[in-house]
Design a protein around this motif. Structure first.
Motif, mmCIF file in Angstrom:
data_model
loop_
_atom_site.group_PDB
_atom_site.id
_atom_site.type_symbol
_atom_site.label_atom_id
_atom_site.label_comp_id
_atom_site.label_asym_id
_atom_site.label_seq_id
_atom_site.Cartn_x
_atom_site.Cartn_y
_atom_site.Cartn_z
ATOM 1 N N LYS A 97 -14.175 -31.660 -29.051
ATOM 2 C CA LYS A 97 -13.140 -32.511 -28.468
ATOM 3 C C LYS A 97 -11.748 -31.927 -28.713
ATOM 4 C CE LYS A 97 -11.197 -37.186 -28.906
ATOM 5 N NZ LYS A 97 -11.324 -38.492 -29.620
ATOM 6 N N ASN A 98 -11.463 -31.544 -29.951
ATOM 7 C CA ASN A 98 -10.138 -31.011 -30.279
ATOM 8 C C ASN A 98 -9.861 -29.700 -29.563
ATOM 9 O OD1 ASN A 98 -9.752 -33.184 -31.935
ATOM 10 N ND2 ASN A 98 -10.132 -32.081 -33.848
ATOM 11 N N ASP A 99 -10.877 -28.837 -29.479
ATOM 12 C CA ASP A 99 -10.697 -27.553 -28.791
ATOM 13 C C ASP A 99 -10.361 -27.767 -27.326
ATOM 14 O OD1 ASP A 99 -11.178 -26.187 -31.106
ATOM 15 O OD2 ASP A 99 -13.225 -25.586 -30.598
ATOM 16 N N TYR A 100 -11.021 -28.740 -26.708
ATOM 17 C CA TYR A 100 -10.729 -29.005 -25.305
ATOM 18 C C TYR A 100 -9.283 -29.466 -25.136
ATOM 19 C CZ TYR A 100 -10.606 -30.975 -20.666
ATOM 20 O OH TYR A 100 -10.240 -31.229 -19.369
ATOM 21 N N ILE A 101 -8.840 -30.389 -25.953
ATOM 22 C CA ILE A 101 -7.481 -30.921 -25.834
ATOM 23 C C ILE A 101 -6.446 -29.822 -26.036
ATOM 24 C CG2 ILE A 101 -5.794 -32.454 -26.939
ATOM 25 C CD1 ILE A 101 -8.095 -34.418 -27.418
ATOM 26 N N GLN A 102 -6.719 -28.915 -26.985
ATOM 27 C CA GLN A 102 -5.776 -27.838 -27.261
ATOM 28 C C GLN A 102 -5.722 -26.819 -26.130
ATOM 29 O OE1 GLN A 102 -6.984 -26.223 -31.044
ATOM 30 N NE2 GLN A 102 -6.529 -28.115 -32.157
ATOM 31 N N MET A 103 -6.871 -26.554 -25.510
ATOM 32 C CA MET A 103 -6.930 -25.485 -24.522
ATOM 33 C C MET A 103 -6.793 -25.972 -23.084
ATOM 34 S SD MET A 103 -7.033 -22.734 -26.212
ATOM 35 C CE MET A 103 -7.301 -21.627 -24.835
ATOM 36 N N ALA A 104 -6.942 -27.269 -22.850
ATOM 37 C CA ALA A 104 -6.853 -27.779 -21.478
ATOM 38 C C ALA A 104 -5.483 -27.503 -20.878
ATOM 39 C CB ALA A 104 -7.149 -29.274 -21.448
ATOM 40 N N PHE A 105 -4.454 -27.531 -21.704
ATOM 41 C CA PHE A 105 -3.104 -27.307 -21.205
ATOM 42 C C PHE A 105 -2.909 -25.876 -20.711
ATOM 43 C CE2 PHE A 105 -2.249 -30.688 -24.517
ATOM 44 C CZ PHE A 105 -2.211 -31.711 -23.595
ATOM 45 N N ALA A 106 -3.696 -24.944 -21.252
ATOM 46 C CA ALA A 106 -3.568 -23.543 -20.832
ATOM 47 C C ALA A 106 -4.173 -23.323 -19.452
ATOM 48 C CB ALA A 106 -4.237 -22.620 -21.851
ATOM 49 N N GLY A 107 -5.055 -24.207 -19.050
ATOM 50 C CA GLY A 107 -5.645 -24.114 -17.710
ATOM 51 C C GLY A 107 -6.644 -22.990 -17.532
ATOM 52 N N ASP A 108 -7.189 -22.451 -18.631
ATOM 53 C CA ASP A 108 -8.150 -21.353 -18.554
ATOM 54 C C ASP A 108 -9.549 -21.943 -18.330
ATOM 55 O OD1 ASP A 108 -9.792 -19.173 -18.843
ATOM 56 O OD2 ASP A 108 -8.768 -18.370 -20.601
ATOM 57 N N GLN A 109 -9.945 -22.081 -17.084
ATOM 58 C CA GLN A 109 -11.212 -22.723 -16.758
ATOM 59 C C GLN A 109 -12.415 -21.921 -17.231
ATOM 60 O OE1 GLN A 109 -11.433 -25.855 -15.582
ATOM 61 N NE2 GLN A 109 -9.198 -25.840 -15.816
ATOM 62 N N GLU A 110 -12.309 -20.589 -17.194
ATOM 63 C CA GLU A 110 -13.417 -19.753 -17.661
ATOM 64 C C GLU A 110 -13.657 -19.975 -19.147
ATOM 65 O OE1 GLU A 110 -16.457 -16.732 -17.325
ATOM 66 O OE2 GLU A 110 -15.406 -18.009 -15.877
ATOM 67 N N TRP A 111 -12.561 -20.031 -19.907
ATOM 68 C CA TRP A 111 -12.698 -20.262 -21.350
ATOM 69 C C TRP A 111 -13.290 -21.644 -21.611
ATOM 70 C CZ3 TRP A 111 -11.520 -23.662 -25.140
ATOM 71 C CH2 TRP A 111 -11.641 -23.214 -26.466
ATOM 72 N N LEU A 112 -12.817 -22.639 -20.869
ATOM 73 C CA LEU A 112 -13.324 -23.984 -21.067
ATOM 74 C C LEU A 112 -14.823 -24.067 -20.746
ATOM 75 C CD1 LEU A 112 -10.396 -26.117 -19.614
ATOM 76 C CD2 LEU A 112 -11.070 -25.922 -22.005
ATOM 77 N N ALA A 113 -15.254 -23.353 -19.703
ATOM 78 C CA ALA A 113 -16.673 -23.346 -19.342
ATOM 79 C C ALA A 113 -17.512 -22.725 -20.461
ATOM 80 C CB ALA A 113 -16.884 -22.594 -18.036
ATOM 81 N N LYS A 114 -17.035 -21.606 -21.015
ATOM 82 C CA LYS A 114 -17.762 -20.964 -22.116
ATOM 83 C C LYS A 114 -17.684 -21.806 -23.383
ATOM 84 C CE LYS A 114 -15.880 -16.777 -21.568
ATOM 85 N NZ LYS A 114 -15.651 -15.325 -21.775
ATOM 86 N N SER A 115 -16.572 -22.500 -23.561
ATOM 87 C CA SER A 115 -16.443 -23.390 -24.711
ATOM 88 C C SER A 115 -17.470 -24.513 -24.652
ATOM 89 C CB SER A 115 -15.024 -23.976 -24.752
ATOM 90 O OG SER A 115 -14.898 -24.927 -25.785
ATOM 91 N N ALA A 116 -17.730 -25.025 -23.458
ATOM 92 C CA ALA A 116 -18.742 -26.074 -23.293
ATOM 93 C C ALA A 116 -20.130 -25.555 -23.664
ATOM 94 C CB ALA A 116 -18.731 -26.593 -21.865
ATOM 95 N N ILE A 117 -20.423 -24.315 -23.301
ATOM 96 C CA ILE A 117 -21.726 -23.726 -23.616
ATOM 97 C C ILE A 117 -21.867 -23.505 -25.118
ATOM 98 C CG2 ILE A 117 -23.211 -21.714 -23.274
ATOM 99 C CD1 ILE A 117 -21.816 -21.496 -20.472
ATOM 100 N N MET A 118 -20.796 -23.001 -25.753
ATOM 101 C CA MET A 118 -20.840 -22.812 -27.200
ATOM 102 C C MET A 118 -20.953 -24.156 -27.914
ATOM 103 S SD MET A 118 -21.052 -19.750 -28.244
ATOM 104 C CE MET A 118 -20.694 -20.054 -29.980
ATOM 105 N N GLY A 119 -20.264 -25.166 -27.380
ATOM 106 C CA GLY A 119 -20.394 -26.498 -27.957
ATOM 107 C C GLY A 119 -21.816 -27.016 -27.836
ATOM 108 N N ALA A 120 -22.437 -26.780 -26.675
ATOM 109 C CA ALA A 120 -23.832 -27.182 -26.473
ATOM 110 C C ALA A 120 -24.747 -26.450 -27.449
ATOM 111 C CB ALA A 120 -24.258 -26.899 -25.039
#
Length: 259
Positions: free
Chosen positions: A214-237
């Motif tokens: 949750k915290n990682d998403y909030i911190q990185m959502a502002f950067a708008g890096d969708q590729e990173w967010l997608a990989k972050s979801a997989i690592m979170g999973a």
């Protein structure tokens, strides 16, 4: 952690409503990816041992006691030196995945995660030969309820539990070392202690990892890096998947009824 959704503030052009919707979508992807991985793990484990036990439980147990399994694939995996590969492959997979994910695309990372889930299923398939089907289902449901409660608490709590990380990771390393040593010692007392401590460690990691996602998403959502967010979801999973599987296996060691 700032509660952007609650304060209604807008930062870097992202409104509170957008952040809330994006976070929900991100967490849904995390849990969805994890759930697919769990299904793959179950299917792989069932294909190796579960079907054989269903077809002829008595023969399965007899052949296991005689040092054989019901299928040629099972014999190849567990009676040859490949058993060491099967045993340690998930561990190698996790470390390799973590080291290489930054070089992968999100799509590749997802495929690798599903491949890891299949390898994990093969690695733990012997539970169908060791424990009764009823106890496996019972412990799985207990684990699912505990996991859901811990994950919800980690997501909703206002308490910062990021400080748990170092302590819990050191605990995991200690568990791995103790488990490897106990392969040769085969001490029931040590196995009981490992299992009890393991349940507590992975219960803590479930809450910790959920809050971190949750915290990682909030911190990185502002950067708008969708590729990173997608990989972050997989690592979170992957992290939550490991928390669930390990908590399940340790609870099974403690409370599972053996064949």
């Amino acid at each position: 952690m700032q509660e952007y959704v609650r304060t209604g503030q807008s930062t870097a052009g992202i409104s509170a409503e957008q952040m809330d919707a994006g976070l929900r979508a991100h967490m849904n992807k995390v849990y969805g990816t994890m759930s697919v991985g769990m299904l793959i793990t179950f299917a792989a484990a069932w294909a190796i041992a579960g079907l054989a036990v269903t077809e002829n439980p008595a023969l399965a147990v007899a052949q296991m006691n005689n040092g054989t399994l019901l299928t040629q694939l099972g014999a190849t995996l567990f009676l040859s030196p490949l058993r060491w590969v099967v045993m340690f492959a998930p561990l190698v997979f996790v470390f390799g995945f973590g080291a290489m994910i930054n070089r992968m695309s999100a799509a590749t990372a997802q495929v690798v995660f599903y491949a890891f889930a299949a390898v994990m299923g093969i690695s733990i398939s012997s539970i169908f030969l060791v424990f009764t089907g009823y106890s496996i289902i019972q412990v799985f449901l207990i684990t699912a309820i505990a996991f859901a409660g811990l994950s919800i608490w980690g997501y909703t709590t206002k308490k910062d539990i990021s400080g748990w990380g170092s302590f819990l990771i050191m605990g995991v390393i200690g568990l791995i070392v103790a488990s490897i040593v106990n392969i040769w010692l085969a001490s029931p007392a040590i196995m009981f202690a490992i299992s009890a401590i393991g349940v507590l460690i992975f219960a803590g990691l479930t809450a910790y990892d959920t809050q971190k996602i949750k915290n990682d998403y909030i911190q990185m959502a502002f950067a708008g890096d969708q590729e990173w967010l997608a990989k972050s979801a997989i690592m979170g999973a992957l992290n939550l998947y490991l928390d669930f599987i390990n908590m399940f296996m340790f609870l099974l060691q403690l409370f599972g009824n053996r064949e």
